[in-house]
Enzyme design. Structure first.
Site, PDB file in Angstrom:
ATOM      1  N   GLY A 127       0.815  -1.214   0.000  1.00 33.87           N
ATOM      2  CA  GLY A 127       0.000   0.000   0.000  1.00 33.87           C
ATOM      3  C   GLY A 127       0.844   1.258   0.000  1.00 33.87           C
ATOM      4  N   SER A 154       3.232  -6.599  -3.835  1.00 38.18           N
ATOM      5  CA  SER A 154       2.591  -5.344  -4.214  1.00 38.18           C
ATOM      6  C   SER A 154       3.595  -4.195  -4.097  1.00 38.18           C
ATOM      7  CB  SER A 154       1.348  -5.116  -3.347  1.00 38.18           C
ATOM      8  OG  SER A 154       0.590  -4.026  -3.794  1.00 38.18           O
ATOM      9  N   ASP A 161      -8.230 -22.973 -21.695  1.00 43.46           N
ATOM     10  CA  ASP A 161      -8.026 -23.913 -20.592  1.00 43.46           C
ATOM     11  C   ASP A 161      -7.243 -25.146 -21.027  1.00 43.46           C
ATOM     12  OD1 ASP A 161      -8.143 -25.351 -18.258  1.00 43.46           O
ATOM     13  OD2 ASP A 161     -10.316 -25.350 -18.079  1.00 43.46           O
ATOM     14  N   ASP A 201      -2.878 -26.334 -22.213  1.00 50.52           N
ATOM     15  CA  ASP A 201      -1.803 -27.010 -21.491  1.00 50.52           C
ATOM     16  C   ASP A 201      -2.054 -28.518 -21.393  1.00 50.52           C
ATOM     17  OD1 ASP A 201      -3.824 -27.264 -19.563  1.00 50.52           O
ATOM     18  OD2 ASP A 201      -3.080 -25.604 -18.369  1.00 50.52           O
ATOM     19  N   ASP A 227      -8.887 -27.851 -16.673  1.00 55.34           N
ATOM     20  CA  ASP A 227      -8.869 -27.919 -15.214  1.00 55.34           C
ATOM     21  C   ASP A 227      -9.170 -26.587 -14.539  1.00 55.34           C
ATOM     22  OD1 ASP A 227      -6.588 -26.591 -15.965  1.00 55.34           O
ATOM     23  OD2 ASP A 227      -5.196 -27.846 -14.838  1.00 55.34           O
ATOM     24  N   ARG A 264      -7.966   4.810  -3.435  1.00 55.24           N
ATOM     25  CA  ARG A 264      -6.514   4.707  -3.271  1.00 55.24           C
ATOM     26  C   ARG A 264      -5.735   5.490  -4.317  1.00 55.24           C
ATOM     27  NH1 ARG A 264      -5.454  -1.768  -2.023  1.00 55.24           N
ATOM     28  NH2 ARG A 264      -7.122  -2.076  -0.517  1.00 55.24           N
ATOM     29  N   ASP A 323      -3.888 -10.656 -11.779  1.00 54.13           N
ATOM     30  CA  ASP A 323      -3.701  -9.460 -10.956  1.00 54.13           C
ATOM     31  C   ASP A 323      -4.382  -8.281 -11.657  1.00 54.13           C
ATOM     32  OD1 ASP A 323      -2.738  -7.146  -9.646  1.00 54.13           O
ATOM     33  OD2 ASP A 323      -0.828  -8.106  -9.182  1.00 54.13           O
ATOM     34  N   HIS A 328      -4.376 -10.249  -7.004  1.00 53.71           N
ATOM     35  CA  HIS A 328      -3.267  -9.433  -6.514  1.00 53.71           C
ATOM     36  C   HIS A 328      -2.670 -10.030  -5.233  1.00 53.71           C
ATOM     37  CE1 HIS A 328      -0.684  -6.045  -6.079  1.00 53.71           C
ATOM     38  NE2 HIS A 328      -1.235  -5.667  -4.941  1.00 53.71           N
TER      39      HIS A 328
END
Length: 574
Positions: free
Chosen positions: A131, A216, A290, A293, A297, A377, A455, A492
Site C-alpha cells: 500500500g 505489491s 483452458d 496445457d 482444469d 486509493r 492481478d 493481486h
C-alpha cells in the site's frame, strides 16, 4: 467430488515437491547458439547464534538518530502462523530520524519493529510492506502467496518491518518532499544498516545473509532495493510488483473513467462490468485457453498462447437487446478490450501496459481493485504523493479527481519537478535501471519473482516485459541469478481461482546459500480446512488440496496425459 486432506499431509506433499524441484543447475538449458551461462560467485551458508533473553537487550541497542521505545519478551506460542506456534523472541520497537516537515510543519519519523528470535539462524529479513505504508505491522517475514503456512521469523530469521517514514496509511504525507523520498526508497537505505547494527548488538555478530521481500508495493520496494542496495542484500523476494506504481495507478484511473461511462447505474462503476458479465468473459477465456496445457482444469497455464487464442469480440456474445449477464454490448467490448490492451490518455499516449486475458475476472478482489481503488486509493496517491505540485489536501476530492480529471495532466505532473519536489515520481518510486542488475548478479546475490496472471492492478505483462528485458541485457538468459514464476489465476498477491499457497523464501535461501536454483516451486490451493485460511475464490469442482508446480519462465505447467488434475505430480514444466 470435493475431498479434504489433513494439513500434515498437505505440508508433507509440498515439502517433497519443493525438494524435488530444486536442482544444482544454475541456469535453464541454452538453445542454439546461446552463449554459455556465466559462472557467478557462490555465497556461503549462514550460521546461527542465540541470546539468553530480552531483559538486558535495550541497554545494548544504540544507533545514531534512533530511539528504542520498547523491548518486549514474546513467549513461544504467543504468535502463530498456519497453526504453528512461533518460538520465543524479542520485539524491539523504535523510530529513526524524528523531524518536522519543511512544507506542512507536521512531525515525521521512520517507525519500525524488529523481532529477534532467541535461537537465530544467522539471517536477516527486511519485510517490505504494501500500500502506501504508514503502519508498523508485525515483523513476521512473508514467504509468498496467500494463506501462508510459515514465515521468516518462525524459520529463525531476525525480521524488521517499518512504516517507511510516515505514521498513517493515508496519502497526505506526500505534501512533505522528504517523506516522498523515504516512501520511495530512502527508508530502506536508512533502516538497513541500523537493523544490522541491532542484530550485531543482540547476537554478537552481524547477519551472515540478508534477504528482503514483499508483495505489491512491497515487491516494488524489493525491486528498487535490487537496483539501489544490491550490496546490502543477498536474496530478493519480489511478489506482484508495482514497480511502475504511479503509471499503474493512472491506468487504473483510466479504467474507472471507462467503467463509469459504461455503468447502468450512474456513479456505480461496478455496473459497467457486472459480476455476471465478468464471469461470462472468464468462462469464455477458459473455453478458448483452458486446454492449451493439455488439461481442462480451470487454469490457464499457457498465458502467452491464450492471448492469441482468445478474442473478446469473437468469443463473447454481443447483446442484441438489454444487458442480462449473457452478453456484452458493443460499447462494453470496445472499452474493456482497450483497457486490456493498455490504457491511453485522452491524447492517445500509452500510460502503462496490457493485461492478459485470464480466468480470474469474476472475483470480489478483482472488482475491488478496478471499481473501488481508483477513487479510494489511486486518486490520493497520484494527486498527493506523486504529482508536482500536489493537489491541495484541504479541498481534495478523490471522486472528482478521477472522474473529471485529465489523464494527460496527471501523466505530465508525475513526471514534473520544481524547487520543492526535486525528484519526480518515476525517479523516486521506480528502479533507476530495472534491467541492469549487474551489481546484484556479480556478487552472487539472487532474485525470485512471482506474479499472478489475474492481478487486476499490477499487470503480470509488465513483469514479463521486465524479465524479458533482463534476459536481453544478460545475453538472452538471466536464469543464473533471477527467475520469474507466473501464478495462473491468482489475483493481486493472493486469491482468485489459483493454487496461491507457496513458499518462495525457502528455495531462495537454498539458491543463495547452496547454489540450488529452483526450476519449479510447489503451490497448493486453499480449500476448506486449510491451516492458512480458505480461499473463497476456489471453484466448487476443485479439490480442496489441489497442487501445481509453478514454473520458471518461460516454461509452463503441462499435463502429462494421465492421472488426477488435482495432483502436481501429473504436470511437468515444459
Amino acid at each position: 467430488m470435493r475431498h479434504t486432506t489433513s494439513t500434515t499431509t498437505i505440508a508433507a506433499a509440498l515439502a517433497a515437491l519443493l525438494l524435488a524441484a530444486c536442482s544444482d543447475n544454475d541456469s535453464q538449458p541454452a538453445a542454439g547458439d546461446t552463449p554459455p551461462v556465466q559462472s557467478l560467485p557462490q555465497l556461503g551458508a549462514a550460521t546461527g547464534a542465540s541470546m539468553a533473553g530480552c531483559a538486558d537487550l535495550a541497554a545494548k541497542l544504540t544507533y545514531p538518530d534512533t530511539t528504542i521505545s520498547a523491548v518486549n519478551a514474546i513467549a513461544a506460542g504467543t504468535v502463530s502462523v498456519g497453526g504453528k506456534p512461533v518460538p520465543a523472541h524479542c520485539q524491539v520497537l523504535g523510530e529513526m530520524l524524528r523531524r518536522t516537515g519543511t512544507v506542512d510543519g507536521k512531525s515525521y519519523a521512520i517507525g519500525f519493529e524488529m523481532r529477534l528470535p532467541l535461537n537465530w539462524n544467522g539471517r536477516f529479513f527486511y519485510q517490505a510492506n504494501g500500500g502506501v505504508d504508514g503502519s508498523v505491522v508485525s515483523a513476521l517475514g512473508p514467504v509468498g502467496g496467500g494463506g501462508p503456512l510459515d514465515n521468516a521469523l518462525n524459520q529463525g530469521f531476525a525480521v524488521i518491518s517499518s512504516d517507511a517514514g510516515h505514521g498513517a496509511p493515508t496519502p497526505f504525507f506526500g505534501i512533505d518532499p522528504q517523506a516522498r523520498l523515504d516512501y520511495g526508497y530512502q527508508a530502506v537505505g536508512k533502516l538497513t544498516p541500523m537493523a544490522k547494527a541491532v542484530i550485531k548488538a543482540a547476537y554478537g555478530k552481524a547477519p551472515d545473509r540478508s534477504y528482503i521481500g514483499g508483495c505489491s508495493n512491497g515487491g516494488r520496494h524489493t525491486m528498487v532495493a535490487a537496483a539501489r542496495y544490491a550490496d546490502q542484500y543477498d536474496g530478493f523476494l519480489v511478489g506482484d510488483p508495482g514497480f511502475r506504481l504511479p503509471l499503474a495507478a493512472i491506468a487504473n484511473i483510466a479504467g474507472a473513467k471507462t467503467y463509469a461511462a459504461l455503468a447502468s447505474t450512474p456513479g456505480d462503476l461496478g455496473t459497467g462490468f457486472t459480476q455476471a458479465e465478468r464471469a461470462l468473459v472468464s468462462n469464455a477465456v477458459l473455453g478458448k485457453c483452458d486446454a492449451l496445457d493439455g488439461a481442462a482444469d480451470g487454469l490457464v497455464q499457457d498465458t502467452k498462447a491464450c492471448q492469441a487464442a482468445f478474442d473478446i469480440n469473437r468469443d463473447v456474445p454481443t447483446c442484441a437487446g438489454a444487458r442480462d449477464g449473457t452478453c456484452l454490448t458493443t460499447a462494453q467490448k470496445s472499452g474493456i478490450a482497450a483497457l486490456f490492451a493498455g490504457a491511453k490518455t485522452e491524447s492517445g499516449k500509452q500510460i502503462y501496459t496490457s493485461f492478459p486475458w485470464d480466468a480470474g475476472l469474476a472475483t470480489n478482489g478483482w472488482a475491488s481493485w478496478k471499481f473501488s481503488s481508483p477513487i479510494d486509493r489511486d486518486a490520493g496517491a497520484v494527486g498527493l504523493i506523486w504529482q508536482v505540485p500536489p493537489e491541495d489536501p484541504a479541498t481534495f476530492d478523490g471522486r472528482s479527481f478521477v472522474l473529471n480529471g485529465s489523464l494527460d495532466t496527471m501523466l505530465a505532473k508525475i513526471n514534473a519537478t520544481n524547487g520543492i519536489y526535486t525528484e519526480n515520481a518515476l525517479s523516486f518510486m521506480t528502479p533507476p535501471n530495472p534491467s541492469n542488475l549487474a551489481a546484484l548478479k556479480n556478487r552472487g546475490a539472487k532474485m525470485l519473482v512471482y506474479h499472478g496472471t489475474s492481478d487486476p492492478i499490477f499487470s503480470s505483462d509488465d513483469t514479463t516485459s521486465w524479465y524479458e528485458a533482463l534476459r536481453t541485457a544478460n545475453g538472452g538468459d538471466a536464469a543464473n541469478f533471477a527467475r520469474f514464476f507466473r501464478v495462473p489465476g491468482m489475483n493481486h498477491c493472493s486469491g482468485g481461482p489459483a493454487t496461491d499457497q507457496f513458499d518462495m523464501l525457502t528455495p531462495l535461501v537454498a539458491w543463495v546459500e547452496k547454489g540450488q536454483a529452483p526450476d519449479t516451486v510447489a503451490a497448493a490451493a486453499r480449500g476448506s480446512g486449510n491451516a492458512g485460511g480458505a480461499n473463497a475464490d476456489l471453484p466448487a469442482n476443485w479439490s480442496a488440496s489441489r497442487t501445481r508446480p509453478l514454473c520458471a519462465y518461460p516454461k509452463v505447467a503441462r499435463y502429462k496425459g494421465s492421472g488426477s488434475v488435482d495432483d502436481a505430480a501429473n504436470f511437468s514444466c515444459q
